[in-house]
Design a protein around this motif. Structure first.
Motif, PDB file in Angstrom:
ATOM      1  N   LEU A 147       0.728  -1.167   0.003  1.00 27.23           N
ATOM      2  CA  LEU A 147      -0.231  -0.007  -0.003  1.00 27.23           C
ATOM      3  C   LEU A 147       1.057   1.236  -0.082  1.00 27.23           C
ATOM      4  N   ALA A 148       0.677   2.061  -0.952  1.00 27.77           N
ATOM      5  CA  ALA A 148       1.502   3.280  -0.953  1.00 27.77           C
ATOM      6  C   ALA A 148       0.403   4.567  -0.723  1.00 27.77           C
ATOM      7  N   ILE A 149       0.666   5.292   0.287  1.00 31.44           N
ATOM      8  CA  ILE A 149      -0.185   6.346   0.765  1.00 31.44           C
ATOM      9  C   ILE A 149      -0.165   7.771  -0.080  1.00 31.44           C
ATOM     10  N   SER A 150       0.576   7.727  -1.250  1.00 37.92           N
ATOM     11  CA  SER A 150       0.474   9.006  -2.271  1.00 37.92           C
ATOM     12  C   SER A 150       1.193   8.408  -3.292  1.00 37.92           C
ATOM     13  N   GLU A 151       1.065   9.307  -4.427  1.00 36.91           N
ATOM     14  CA  GLU A 151       1.781   9.005  -5.832  1.00 36.91           C
ATOM     15  C   GLU A 151       3.097   9.115  -5.425  1.00 36.91           C
ATOM     16  N   ASN A 152       3.628  10.218  -4.739  1.00 34.79           N
ATOM     17  CA  ASN A 152       5.103  10.420  -4.619  1.00 34.79           C
ATOM     18  C   ASN A 152       5.497   9.120  -3.963  1.00 34.79           C
ATOM     19  N   ILE A 168       1.788  -2.902  -6.067  1.00 33.22           N
ATOM     20  CA  ILE A 168       1.467  -1.476  -5.580  1.00 33.22           C
ATOM     21  C   ILE A 168       0.277  -0.915  -5.615  1.00 33.22           C
ATOM     22  N   PHE A 169      -0.542  -0.685  -4.679  1.00 30.82           N
ATOM     23  CA  PHE A 169      -1.748  -0.118  -4.772  1.00 30.82           C
ATOM     24  C   PHE A 169      -1.811   1.266  -4.059  1.00 30.82           C
ATOM     25  N   LEU A 170      -2.592   2.145  -4.680  1.00 35.69           N
ATOM     26  CA  LEU A 170      -2.408   3.563  -4.048  1.00 35.69           C
ATOM     27  C   LEU A 170      -3.720   3.734  -2.865  1.00 35.69           C
ATOM     28  N   THR A 171      -3.248   3.978  -1.852  1.00 37.04           N
ATOM     29  CA  THR A 171      -4.446   4.188  -0.852  1.00 37.04           C
ATOM     30  C   THR A 171      -4.053   5.661  -0.316  1.00 37.04           C
ATOM     31  N   PRO A 172      -4.574   6.731  -0.827  1.00 35.92           N
ATOM     32  CA  PRO A 172      -4.158   7.956  -0.040  1.00 35.92           C
ATOM     33  C   PRO A 172      -4.902   8.085   1.470  1.00 35.92           C
ATOM     34  N   LEU A 173      -4.606   8.980   2.083  1.00 39.97           N
ATOM     35  CA  LEU A 173      -5.145   9.051   3.677  1.00 39.97           C
ATOM     36  C   LEU A 173      -6.105  10.035   3.679  1.00 39.97           C
ATOM     37  N   GLY A 174      -6.531  10.249   4.878  1.00 40.71           N
ATOM     38  CA  GLY A 174      -7.612  11.216   5.046  1.00 40.71           C
ATOM     39  C   GLY A 174      -7.453  11.962   6.298  1.00 40.71           C
TER      40      GLY A 174
END
Length: 377
Positions: A147-152, A168-174
């Motif tokens: 899980l990657a928390i940002s594109e960066n 790799i899966f994108l899972t941005p935070l909140g």
């Protein structure tokens, strides 16, 4: 129906960074997934630190008197946790802090927050740096999903571990819901100002006190502000001490503006929304961030922003903040003066907050995470 375990034993009672990630994720997963069974390995002294009410979510307490010691927790993770996962017939284990129980036959999901241990080694102690570099290398090979928390952060993972690209899966935070409810806390204004020794008007920083957060350059920028600005606004630095903070406090002790700088210590999530909302400006000029939760917390509280033009901070705050070079205190100071003196600019930046908060929220993070679990089954 799958049986999913989440290792929350790296989470301290006073939650920052990864601790806040796992708290908000598991609380949001309750709303998004009623079909799978979840087993939450958590410290016995921290079961009240998570709002868990769903019938398919089960605490599995571990002895906090023992596992609060880092080296014992590592041994437990590698040699005891695999046995307990097998006993529970767990299908998937989510590990939120780079490492995982490598000997477990369960499918392994690991969250990567940043890879600064590789390209910013000076920002970490030697032991921690080498330990986490080893963890990350092993997890990159052993994981079924990352899980990657940002594109960066996703791009950094691909750069260092190109063979992991397809998992790799994108899972941005909140941002937690209580940060939207700051208006309900105005009645406690005086109590909180006394509790944290806050001035009436201030520029705010929130984060751990450690080199990567670049607090020294923020203090240098504050020193460059006009006398009128410094007379009106103090600088409030909120957060607990991390590591390698001695140089910062040595600089602070010699600062000509020492009397205008307030170290408040750790602030609870219950009180933080008020501090954001009452601040004239939020300054977050880290050298590097894997995500930067304080940025969207400040947006939710309606606070004007100055942040770095690097890493995920640019990704998250573009159009909604003044972006600066974190290595240039003069540029930080100019941006602070500009926002504080220009109400029109403040409103223009705030007009982008809504769209940012629609995208960066824990509901989306939880949904994306559940989709990763489904893909593995």
């Amino acid at each position: 129906m799958a049986r999913i375990a989440i290792d929350m034993t790296s989470t301290p009672r006073n939650k920052t960074g990864i601790g806040r990630y796992i708290k908000n994720l598991v609380e949001s997963l309750q709303k998004e997934d009623s079909g799978n069974e979840y087993y939450l390995f958590a410290h016995s002294d921290d079961l009240d630190g998570f709002d868990i009410t769903a019938s398919n979510f089960h605490f599995v307490p571990v002895n906090s008197n023992i596992l609060r010691k880092t080296y014992l927790r590592i041994l437990w993770e590698q040699f005891v946790l695999p046995f307990r996962l097998k006993k529970l017939n767990v299908d998937i284990i989510l590990s939120p802090n780079f490492t995982m129980p490598y000997l477990s036959p369960a499918k392994k999901v690991v969250a990567y927050h940043d890879l600064t241990y590789f390209f910013m080694p000076e920002m970490h102690t030697t032991l921690k740096r080498e330990m986490f570099k080893t963890y990350i290398r092993l997890s990159a090979k052993a994981s079924s999903a990352i899980l990657a928390i940002s594109e960066n952060t996703k791009n950094d993972i691909i750069n260092y571990f190109p063979n992991t690209k397809d998992k790799i899966f994108l899972t941005p935070l909140g941002v937690a819901p209580n940060f939207y409810a700051f208006k309900n806390r105005q009645v406690e204004t005086i109590n909180l100002q006394e509790k944290y020794n806050l001035p009436q008007e201030y520029i705010l920083y929130v984060g751990t006190i450690e080199p990567r957060k670049n607090v020294i350059n923020l203090i240098k920028a504050y020193e460059m502000l006009s006398p009128q600005t410094k007379n009106k606004y103090k600088l409030v630095l909120c957060g607990k001490k991390g590591w390698l903070y001695e140089d910062l406090f040595a600089y602070y002790e010699k600062s000509p503006d020492k009397d205008n700088i307030v170290f408040s210590g750790f602030i609870t999530d219950e009180d933080l929304p008020y501090l954001y909302h009452q601040s004239a400006l939020f300054a977050y000029v880290s050298h590097y961030e894997g995500f930067g939760i304080p940025l969207i917390e400040s947006m939710a509280c309606g606070t004007p922003l100055v942040t770095s033009n690097t890493s995920s901070m640019k990704e998250i705050a573009i159009d909604a903040a003044l972006l600066v070079d974190p290595e240039r205190p003069d540029e930080i100071a100019t941006a602070i003066e500009r926002i504080l003196s220009d109400k029109t600019l403040q409103e223009t930046l705030k007009s982008h907050y809504s769209s940012k908060l629609d995208y960066y929220n824990w509901e989306h993070c939880a949904k994306n995470t559940v989709e990763v679990f489904k893909s593995l089954l």
